[in-house]
Design a protein around this motif. Sequence first.
Motif, PDB file in Angstrom:
ATOM      1  N   GLU A  43       0.648  -1.243   0.086  1.00 48.08           N
ATOM      2  CA  GLU A  43       0.162  -0.127   0.000  1.00 48.08           C
ATOM      3  C   GLU A  43       0.884   1.236   0.122  1.00 48.08           C
ATOM      4  O   GLU A  43       0.437   2.144  -0.910  1.00 48.08           O
ATOM      5  CB  GLU A  43      -1.057   0.017   1.196  1.00 48.08           C
ATOM      6  N   ASN A  44       1.804   1.120   0.713  1.00 44.67           N
ATOM      7  CA  ASN A  44       3.055   2.734   1.000  1.00 44.67           C
ATOM      8  C   ASN A  44       3.293   2.693  -0.487  1.00 44.67           C
ATOM      9  O   ASN A  44       3.468   3.921  -0.918  1.00 44.67           O
ATOM     10  CB  ASN A  44       3.861   2.289   1.961  1.00 44.67           C
ATOM     11  N   GLU A  45       4.027   1.936  -1.138  1.00 42.35           N
ATOM     12  CA  GLU A  45       4.648   2.016  -2.195  1.00 42.35           C
ATOM     13  C   GLU A  45       3.574   2.451  -3.394  1.00 42.35           C
ATOM     14  O   GLU A  45       3.892   3.442  -4.024  1.00 42.35           O
ATOM     15  CB  GLU A  45       5.269   0.774  -2.916  1.00 42.35           C
ATOM     16  N   LEU A  46       2.629   1.913  -3.410  1.00 40.98           N
ATOM     17  CA  LEU A  46       1.383   2.497  -4.503  1.00 40.98           C
ATOM     18  C   LEU A  46       1.094   3.936  -4.128  1.00 40.98           C
ATOM     19  O   LEU A  46       0.997   4.860  -5.025  1.00 40.98           O
ATOM     20  CB  LEU A  46      -0.097   1.462  -4.213  1.00 40.98           C
ATOM     21  N   LEU A  47       1.019   4.311  -2.925  1.00 38.15           N
ATOM     22  CA  LEU A  47       0.454   5.613  -2.717  1.00 38.15           C
ATOM     23  C   LEU A  47       1.539   6.739  -2.792  1.00 38.15           C
ATOM     24  O   LEU A  47       1.456   7.938  -3.177  1.00 38.15           O
ATOM     25  CB  LEU A  47       0.038   5.966  -1.138  1.00 38.15           C
ATOM     26  N   GLU A  48       2.844   6.246  -2.655  1.00 40.72           N
ATOM     27  CA  GLU A  48       3.888   7.013  -2.825  1.00 40.72           C
ATOM     28  C   GLU A  48       3.944   7.126  -4.529  1.00 40.72           C
ATOM     29  O   GLU A  48       4.443   8.638  -4.780  1.00 40.72           O
ATOM     30  CB  GLU A  48       5.197   6.201  -2.538  1.00 40.72           C
ATOM     31  N   ALA A  49       3.935   6.262  -5.168  1.00 38.72           N
ATOM     32  CA  ALA A  49       3.695   6.522  -6.721  1.00 38.72           C
ATOM     33  C   ALA A  49       2.826   7.561  -7.083  1.00 38.72           C
ATOM     34  O   ALA A  49       3.177   8.307  -8.190  1.00 38.72           O
ATOM     35  CB  ALA A  49       3.600   5.223  -7.526  1.00 38.72           C
ATOM     36  N   LEU A  50       1.603   7.504  -6.564  1.00 33.82           N
ATOM     37  CA  LEU A  50       0.520   8.429  -6.808  1.00 33.82           C
ATOM     38  C   LEU A  50       1.004   9.891  -6.432  1.00 33.82           C
ATOM     39  O   LEU A  50       0.580  10.825  -6.978  1.00 33.82           O
ATOM     40  CB  LEU A  50      -0.684   8.036  -6.335  1.00 33.82           C
ATOM     41  N   GLY A  51       1.511   9.948  -5.413  1.00 34.60           N
ATOM     42  CA  GLY A  51       2.166  11.204  -4.903  1.00 34.60           C
ATOM     43  C   GLY A  51       3.011  11.860  -5.585  1.00 34.60           C
ATOM     44  O   GLY A  51       3.162  13.152  -5.484  1.00 34.60           O
ATOM     45  N   THR A  52       3.764  11.241  -6.623  1.00 32.25           N
ATOM     46  CA  THR A  52       4.685  12.038  -7.447  1.00 32.25           C
ATOM     47  C   THR A  52       3.935  12.741  -8.635  1.00 32.25           C
ATOM     48  O   THR A  52       4.381  13.589  -9.442  1.00 32.25           O
ATOM     49  CB  THR A  52       5.436  10.990  -8.192  1.00 32.25           C
ATOM     50  N   ASN A  53       2.646  12.449  -8.868  1.00 28.62           N
ATOM     51  CA  ASN A  53       1.786  13.223  -9.695  1.00 28.62           C
ATOM     52  C   ASN A  53       1.151  14.720  -9.034  1.00 28.62           C
ATOM     53  O   ASN A  53       0.337  14.498  -8.242  1.00 28.62           O
ATOM     54  CB  ASN A  53       0.491  12.519 -10.084  1.00 28.62           C
ATOM     55  N   PHE A  85      -0.716  -0.104 -11.437  1.00 30.04           N
ATOM     56  CA  PHE A  85      -1.762   0.613 -10.735  1.00 30.04           C
ATOM     57  C   PHE A  85      -1.839   2.204 -11.072  1.00 30.04           C
ATOM     58  O   PHE A  85      -2.942   2.625 -11.171  1.00 30.04           O
ATOM     59  CB  PHE A  85      -1.197   0.655  -9.172  1.00 30.04           C
ATOM     60  N   VAL A  86      -0.684   2.774 -11.427  1.00 26.18           N
ATOM     61  CA  VAL A  86      -0.749   4.079 -11.707  1.00 26.18           C
ATOM     62  C   VAL A  86      -1.299   4.432 -13.200  1.00 26.18           C
ATOM     63  O   VAL A  86      -2.124   5.299 -13.211  1.00 26.18           O
ATOM     64  CB  VAL A  86       0.739   4.821 -11.849  1.00 26.18           C
ATOM     65  N   ARG A  87      -1.076   3.423 -13.821  1.00 21.64           N
ATOM     66  CA  ARG A  87      -1.842   3.452 -15.263  1.00 21.64           C
ATOM     67  C   ARG A  87      -3.402   3.563 -15.117  1.00 21.64           C
ATOM     68  O   ARG A  87      -4.060   4.498 -15.592  1.00 21.64           O
ATOM     69  CB  ARG A  87      -1.385   2.339 -16.081  1.00 21.64           C
ATOM     70  N   LEU A  88      -3.717   2.509 -14.444  1.00 27.24           N
ATOM     71  CA  LEU A  88      -5.195   2.739 -13.957  1.00 27.24           C
ATOM     72  C   LEU A  88      -5.760   3.804 -13.248  1.00 27.24           C
ATOM     73  O   LEU A  88      -7.089   4.259 -13.561  1.00 27.24           O
ATOM     74  CB  LEU A  88      -5.775   1.242 -13.102  1.00 27.24           C
TER      75      LEU A  88
END
Length: 573
Positions: free
Chosen positions: A410-420, A528-531
């Motif tokens: 979960e943390n890694e997924l949210l960190e990736a979104l946070g870069t946008n 995940f980021v693509r979706l």
Amino acid sequence: MHYKLAVILIYLSQLTITCIYAAETTKSITATKPYAQLTPLPNLPADHLIRYLNTFPQVREECVQNEECQRVLFANTSTNNEQTTLSTNKLTANVVTTSTACWGHELDCTPETRFQTPTCPGEHNGWVQSKAAQVQTFYNQADFGYIQQQVSELTLLCEPSYITDSSLECSKYLRFCRGRNLLIDFRDLAQRKELIRYHMDVLKPGQILGHCGLNRTRLEAELDHMGALQSWAPELRNFDELQIPLADSDTCDLFVDTPTYIMKIDATYNMYHHFCDFFNLYASLFVNQSHPLIFHTDSRILIWETYPYDSPFSETFKAFSDKRVWTLNDVKGKRVCFRNVVLPLLPRMIFGLFYNTPLIHGCQGSGLFRAFSEFILHRLEIPFRPPIPQAKLRITFLSRRTKYRQVLNENELLEALGTNSSYHVQRISFERGLSFSEQLAITRNTDILIGMHGAGLTHLLFLPNWATIFELYNCEDPNCYKDLARLRGINYITWERDGLLYPQDEGHHPQGGAHAKFTNYRFDIKEFVRLVDKAAENVYLNSEFQKLHTQQSEKLTLNQSDHDRQVEAKSEL
């Protein structure tokens, strides 16, 4: 004989929230009649209130002739809402007197004036013979067409002879019933030691009675759906005639004058199942819509079990009643006489709403579901903040605190979104620390809701119309929340590439065997980021989202112009 028939017809015309709110008829008024003597306006969203007034033209005429009522009407139609608000009392009066808006279950309601018409962009071939038939099928299955069917099926099962008599009227299979002056004998419950829930033996023969002419053949023909949460057959099979009118007897230990909804409810700690109860209670208001006080909260809820009522979603009952919720514990040991009683639509009816709703392929957007969403949000006073131009898209990630279906990375997924920089991401756990109203305030102001398969996704009912629900993984239950999103009319996506999904193990069902719902998961970050980006694109392209953006931009421009003029005026001084 003709006199008796006339009396019965007059009686039936007065049936209300459980047949009748009061024996008085509403009379037309003059402009001088005090506001306090008028029929009070219900607390409804603007679009709903206009349709309510069209349903009850006598209330509308009262209001347009009374200045204080006009002020109240203007206040109701100018609340913080997603719909366009009215600007003056004069305009309010004009809209109310000229509008032909209707809900959709009325026989004279046209597709152009109904609350909403479903959209069916997909192919109809293989399902029905025409596109119009596809739309109408969905409308009948899951929209106000379903209400129209229930209303058309209402049949008098116990016939009154006089206006003070009892009555019982039900739709087919006893899915919805309403009665007047009924006696229910709960004395046996005081002797029962087990807690009662989903029992079909609460009443014995002769423990529900009315002073009316019972058509037993007609009643017995409707007993096919003999299930605890499927119909009222387990209770009404015991209906019998009372020999003397209630008013002339001394059999009532308690007389309930307040209109009462008796509810057999589903699982109270599961949002998906409990909202089947709330939704069907709301739908039942329309089936029973025969009196101006139908949307008011001066009513009683009686839950058909002896367990103490407890639910994290209990606030929702405040949208329907301002009184404490009763259970059978409040009436056991007594013979209770109900002046007006409704037995609402149930949560697990065969082909019911929304647990067993059959949905034709290719359609979405039930106006009944959207109306329910707006009604609850309005009644519970959940704040709405429209999207602001240049603001970040609001993403809410539902974090599970349960044993299964956790997102392990979960943390890694949210960190990736946070870069946008276009996203504002918040991680929320609805299992703890937030009241239900606080949860709804988050949901109502979310553009993309992300979560694993689970009851928390029922929050999608209260997302904005332009939002996307991203069921991160459906755990091999593909239709549950996809169909609920179709009913609500919002965009739905889920995980698309199983090869980029990594379960912790095969899953272990408590009763044995592998099961996708009983394990935890990791997800490929790039996928995940693509979706999420795909979900964001759907939000940006939504016409309602774009319209609100334009309105907010114009408002900001206007405010800035006013500010500049004020600054300029001060500088000249």
